[in-house]
Design an enzyme around this catalytic site. Structure first.
Site, PDB file in Angstrom:
ATOM      1  N   PRO A  41       7.288  15.578   2.536  1.00 17.69           N
ATOM      2  CG  PRO A  41       8.031  17.258   1.085  1.00 17.69           C
ATOM      3  CD  PRO A  41       6.951  16.938   2.072  1.00 17.69           C
ATOM      4  CB  SER A  92       6.932   5.528   8.631  1.00 15.84           C
ATOM      5  OG  SER A  92       7.051   4.876   7.398  1.00 15.84           O
ATOM      6  CD1 TRP A 142       4.672  10.498  -2.800  1.00 19.01           C
ATOM      7  CD2 TRP A 142       3.372   9.279  -4.143  1.00 19.01           C
ATOM      8  NE1 TRP A 142       5.455   9.950  -3.776  1.00 19.01           N
ATOM      9  CE2 TRP A 142       4.687   9.196  -4.619  1.00 19.01           C
ATOM     10  CE3 TRP A 142       2.362   8.592  -4.832  1.00 19.01           C
ATOM     11  CZ2 TRP A 142       5.047   8.462  -5.751  1.00 19.01           C
ATOM     12  CZ3 TRP A 142       2.702   7.860  -5.952  1.00 19.01           C
ATOM     13  CH2 TRP A 142       4.045   7.798  -6.401  1.00 19.01           C
ATOM     14  CB  THR A 197      -4.810   9.034  -3.257  1.00 18.35           C
ATOM     15  OG1 THR A 197      -3.563   8.345  -3.119  1.00 18.35           O
ATOM     16  CG2 THR A 197      -5.706   8.274  -4.220  1.00 18.35           C
ATOM     17  CG  ASP A 256      -7.295   1.144  13.595  1.00 20.54           C
ATOM     18  OD1 ASP A 256      -6.500   0.275  13.222  1.00 20.54           O
ATOM     19  OD2 ASP A 256      -8.007   1.050  14.610  1.00 20.54           O
ATOM     20  N   GLY A 314      -9.009   2.815   7.369  1.00 21.51           N
ATOM     21  CA  GLY A 314      -8.619   2.736   5.959  1.00 21.51           C
ATOM     22  C   GLY A 314      -7.924   1.432   5.624  1.00 21.51           C
ATOM     23  CD  GLU A 358      -5.248   3.805   3.794  1.00 18.87           C
ATOM     24  OE1 GLU A 358      -5.788   3.294   4.773  1.00 18.87           O
ATOM     25  OE2 GLU A 358      -5.860   4.244   2.809  1.00 18.87           O
ATOM     26  CB  SER A 410       4.948  -4.738   4.959  1.00 14.74           C
ATOM     27  OG  SER A 410       4.023  -4.932   3.919  1.00 14.74           O
TER      28      SER A 410
HETATM   29  C1  LIG Z   1       0.267   5.001  -4.385  1.00 18.61           C
HETATM   30  C2  LIG Z   1       0.416   5.826  -3.136  1.00 18.61           C
HETATM   31  C3  LIG Z   1      -0.668   6.563  -2.674  1.00 18.61           C
HETATM   32  C4  LIG Z   1      -0.543   7.335  -1.521  1.00 18.61           C
HETATM   33  N1  LIG Z   1      -1.611   8.105  -1.098  1.00 18.61           N
HETATM   34  C5  LIG Z   1      -1.485   8.904   0.017  1.00 18.61           C
HETATM   35  C6  LIG Z   1      -2.559   9.758   0.447  1.00 18.61           C
HETATM   36  O1  LIG Z   1      -3.651   9.777  -0.146  1.00 18.61           O
HETATM   37  N2  LIG Z   1      -2.353  10.551   1.529  1.00 18.61           N
HETATM   38  C7  LIG Z   1      -1.191  10.560   2.229  1.00 18.61           C
HETATM   39  O2  LIG Z   1      -1.078  11.302   3.190  1.00 18.61           O
HETATM   40  N3  LIG Z   1      -0.136   9.763   1.836  1.00 18.61           N
HETATM   41  C8  LIG Z   1      -0.266   8.948   0.757  1.00 18.61           C
HETATM   42  N4  LIG Z   1       0.779   8.137   0.347  1.00 18.61           N
HETATM   43  C9  LIG Z   1       2.028   8.168   1.091  1.00 18.61           C
HETATM   44  C10 LIG Z   1       2.244   6.930   1.965  1.00 18.61           C
HETATM   45  O3  LIG Z   1       1.282   6.866   2.973  1.00 18.61           O
HETATM   46  C11 LIG Z   1       3.685   6.950   2.484  1.00 18.61           C
HETATM   47  O4  LIG Z   1       4.526   6.777   1.353  1.00 18.61           O
HETATM   48  C12 LIG Z   1       3.942   5.858   3.528  1.00 18.61           C
HETATM   49  O5  LIG Z   1       3.277   6.167   4.731  1.00 18.61           O
HETATM   50  C13 LIG Z   1       5.428   5.642   3.821  1.00 18.61           C
HETATM   51  O6  LIG Z   1       6.093   6.831   4.019  1.00 18.61           O
HETATM   52  P1  LIG Z   1       7.428   7.163   3.171  1.00 18.61           P
HETATM   53  O7  LIG Z   1       7.155   6.806   1.764  1.00 18.61           O
HETATM   54  O8  LIG Z   1       7.835   8.550   3.463  1.00 18.61           O
HETATM   55  O9  LIG Z   1       8.503   6.145   3.699  1.00 18.61           O
HETATM   56  P2  LIG Z   1       9.526   6.280   5.024  1.00 18.61           P
HETATM   57  O10 LIG Z   1       8.684   6.570   6.190  1.00 18.61           O
HETATM   58  O11 LIG Z   1      10.556   7.276   4.625  1.00 18.61           O
HETATM   59  O12 LIG Z   1      10.090   4.858   5.082  1.00 18.61           O
HETATM   60  C14 LIG Z   1      11.147   4.365   4.254  1.00 18.61           C
HETATM   61  C15 LIG Z   1      11.348   2.886   4.588  1.00 18.61           C
HETATM   62  O13 LIG Z   1      11.710   2.773   5.964  1.00 18.61           O
HETATM   63  C16 LIG Z   1      10.803   1.912   6.635  1.00 18.61           C
HETATM   64  N5  LIG Z   1      10.606   2.375   8.022  1.00 18.61           N
HETATM   65  C17 LIG Z   1      10.253   3.623   8.436  1.00 18.61           C
HETATM   66  N6  LIG Z   1      10.150   3.656   9.770  1.00 18.61           N
HETATM   67  C18 LIG Z   1      10.432   2.396  10.225  1.00 18.61           C
HETATM   68  C19 LIG Z   1      10.481   1.780  11.498  1.00 18.61           C
HETATM   69  N7  LIG Z   1      10.202   2.449  12.617  1.00 18.61           N
HETATM   70  N8  LIG Z   1      10.831   0.473  11.586  1.00 18.61           N
HETATM   71  C20 LIG Z   1      11.115  -0.255  10.456  1.00 18.61           C
HETATM   72  N9  LIG Z   1      11.077   0.280   9.207  1.00 18.61           N
HETATM   73  C21 LIG Z   1      10.733   1.583   9.096  1.00 18.61           C
HETATM   74  C22 LIG Z   1       9.509   1.985   5.832  1.00 18.61           C
HETATM   75  O14 LIG Z   1       8.678   0.860   6.054  1.00 18.61           O
HETATM   76  C23 LIG Z   1      10.070   2.070   4.429  1.00 18.61           C
HETATM   77  O15 LIG Z   1      10.368   0.772   3.964  1.00 18.61           O
HETATM   78  C24 LIG Z   1       0.672   7.355  -0.813  1.00 18.61           C
HETATM   79  C25 LIG Z   1       1.762   6.572  -1.280  1.00 18.61           C
HETATM   80  C26 LIG Z   1       1.625   5.826  -2.418  1.00 18.61           C
HETATM   81  C27 LIG Z   1       2.805   5.025  -2.911  1.00 18.61           C
END
Ligand SMILES: Cc1cc2nc3c(=O)[nH]c(=O)nc-3n(C[C@H](O)[C@H](O)[C@H](O)COP(=O)(O)OP(=O)(O)OC[C@H]3O[C@@H](n4cnc5c(N)ncnc54)[C@H](O)[C@@H]3O)c2cc1C
Length: 383
Positions: free
Chosen positions: A128, A132, A156, A158, A241, A243, A364, A367
């Site tokens: 939670p 990133s 999240w 999968t 990397d 994946g 993974e 963008s």
């Molecule tokens: C369909 C789906 C399947 C998934 N499956 C898995 C799984 O199997 N295992 C697993 O562990 N996770 C899984 N995830 C989670 C996914 O990997 C995370 O949602 C993703 O890494 C982004 O983290 P967050 O959603 O917490 O966004 P945050 O990290 O909270 O980011 C919010 C926004 O801020 C931006 N941001 C963050 N840091 C920076 C920075 N330094 N510079 C610029 N912009 C930034 C992000 O790009 C984003 O737009 C899944 C997610 C989805 C939607």
């Protein structure tokens, strides 16, 4: 420079296309509507040698090269992102991670079971409060005698409902940030491992299993460590990397599917007394889509080829994921527009492609994060 696929690569591509068209396509829409993963396809993918594509035959794999693996992901992505997503998590994030970091005992215990689909794998990194910024994770691993005791939450995840085994990341020392993180191979029937579907209805990948995992005093033996204690962050990043290549290839498949569907539709639909395909504005859109698909495909194949040569691939893979997912997002948006009101309903598959593709830009590494990785390779780290 040789752009021709080898005979073996063409065979993998043909087998994957046949499976996707004959076995995935007929169930994809219903699985999406019901929000249930078509689990019968898992054993089938095992029989076809897809689940452990790049794993060596001694562990039950097919020993395919990464170009073949990219072709497989592209063909599945062209039909359904939930099934492609299953495969890339199971194979790239779990099996290949165990192959690269596991002890001999871990490899011979887990890899053959994952290769047949007898066991399903999931990868539990996101929390939670740590997306990133994975190094800020709050899940802890407390050392106690011969065990580690896990406490915390993952979201999240999968494949999480059906998974028999999870790669779990937890910190033994949160003040050490990434250097405190450990990776574990955890069997999901361990006491203290609890899982429940994520709340809410997903935008896309509706057939995928997305799970909230809670660890409550979950005791795992020290032999469950994957890599050395404190190496978990490296394990996590190396898995991503790899994946990302499968995700990028899946995005090429989505973009190609959008192009194919759009061409078929505009050649058939007539307005103002002519085919929609005869309007120049539509032709320009199709030409841009085709150029994007080709460019994305070449970037993906090049990153896969570099992996096969043992070359460094972090930048090439991030460029491929960034470009391919953005191109597919654009293609899906244009495809829905070209279908008019029909594109707005799940009577036509472009509606599902449009919802699914957003996920590929997020997981993974979003963008934004791919741009960050590429830029770091260009200008180095801030001091
Ligand atoms: C369909 C789906 C399947 C998934 N499956 C898995 C799984 O199997 N295992 C697993 O562990 N996770 C899984 N995830 C989670 C996914 O990997 C995370 O949602 C993703 O890494 C982004 O983290 P967050 O959603 O917490 O966004 P945050 O990290 O909270 O980011 C919010 C926004 O801020 C931006 N941001 C963050 N840091 C920076 C920075 N330094 N510079 C610029 N912009 C930034 C992000 O790009 C984003 O737009 C899944 C997610 C989805 C939607």
């Amino acid at each position: 420079m040789n752009f021709e696929l080898t005979e073996e690569q063409k065979r993998v591509q043909a087998r994957a296309r046949e499976f996707a068209e004959q076995e995935v396509a007929p169930v994809a829409r219903e699985a999406d509507e019901r929000g249930e993963f078509p689990l019968h396809l898992v054993k089938r993918m095992g029989e076809l040698g897809f689940l452990a594509g790049p794993i060596e035959p001694q562990y039950g794999g097919s020993g395919m090269d990464y170009v073949s693996y990219a072709l497989l992901c592209e063909e599945l992505g062209r039909t359904d992102s939930s099934v492609r997503g299953f495969l890339t998590v199971h194979t790239s994030l779990v099996s290949l991670c165990i192959r690269d970091w596991g002890s001999e005992e871990q490899k011979s215990h887990y890899l053959p079971r994952l290769a047949t689909g007898e066991w399903i794998g999931c990868y539990a990194l996101t929390e939670p409060n740590a997306g990133s910024d994975a190094a800020s994770m709050e899940t802890t691993a407390r050392e106690e005698g011969d065990s580690y005791v896990l406490n915390g939450e993952k979201i999240w995840i999968t494949n999480g409902i059906s998974a028999h085994v999870a790669i779990v990341f937890a910190s033994r020392d949160r003040s050490a940030r990434h250097k405190g993180i450990c990776a574990f191979v955890v069997e999901t029937d361990m006491p203290g491992f609890q899982r429940a579907p994520m709340g809410g209805k997903e935008l896309g990948h509706r057939a995928s299993e997305h799970v909230h995992i809670t660890f409550k005093e979950c005791r795992v033996p020290k032999s469950a460590l994957l890599g050395a204690a404190g190496e978990g962050f490296k394990v996590a990043m190396s898995a991503l990397d790899r994946g990302r290549l499968g995700v990028a290839a899946g995005a090429v498949g989505v973009a190609q599917a959008c192009l194919d569907a759009s061409i078929a539709f505009v050649k058939d639909r007539r307005q103002f007394g002519q085919r929609v395909a005869d309007f120049q504005m539509i032709q320009a859109t199709l030409a841009d889509m085709a150029a994007d698909v080709e460019a994305a495909r070449l970037l993906v194949y090049r990153a896969a080829w570099a992996k096969d040569q043992g070359l460094p691939t972090t930048k090439a893979t991030s460029i491929a994921k960034l470009f391919a997912t953005e191109a597919a997002m654009k293609a899906a948006s244009e495809a829905v527009l070209m279908h008019g009101n029909r594109g707005y309903s799940n009577e036509y598959p472009v509606e599902r492609y449009y919802r699914d593709i957003k996920g590929l830009q997020i997981y993974e590494g979003t963008s934004h994060i791919q741009r960050l990785i590429i830029a770091r390779e260009l200008v180095g780290h801030a001091r």
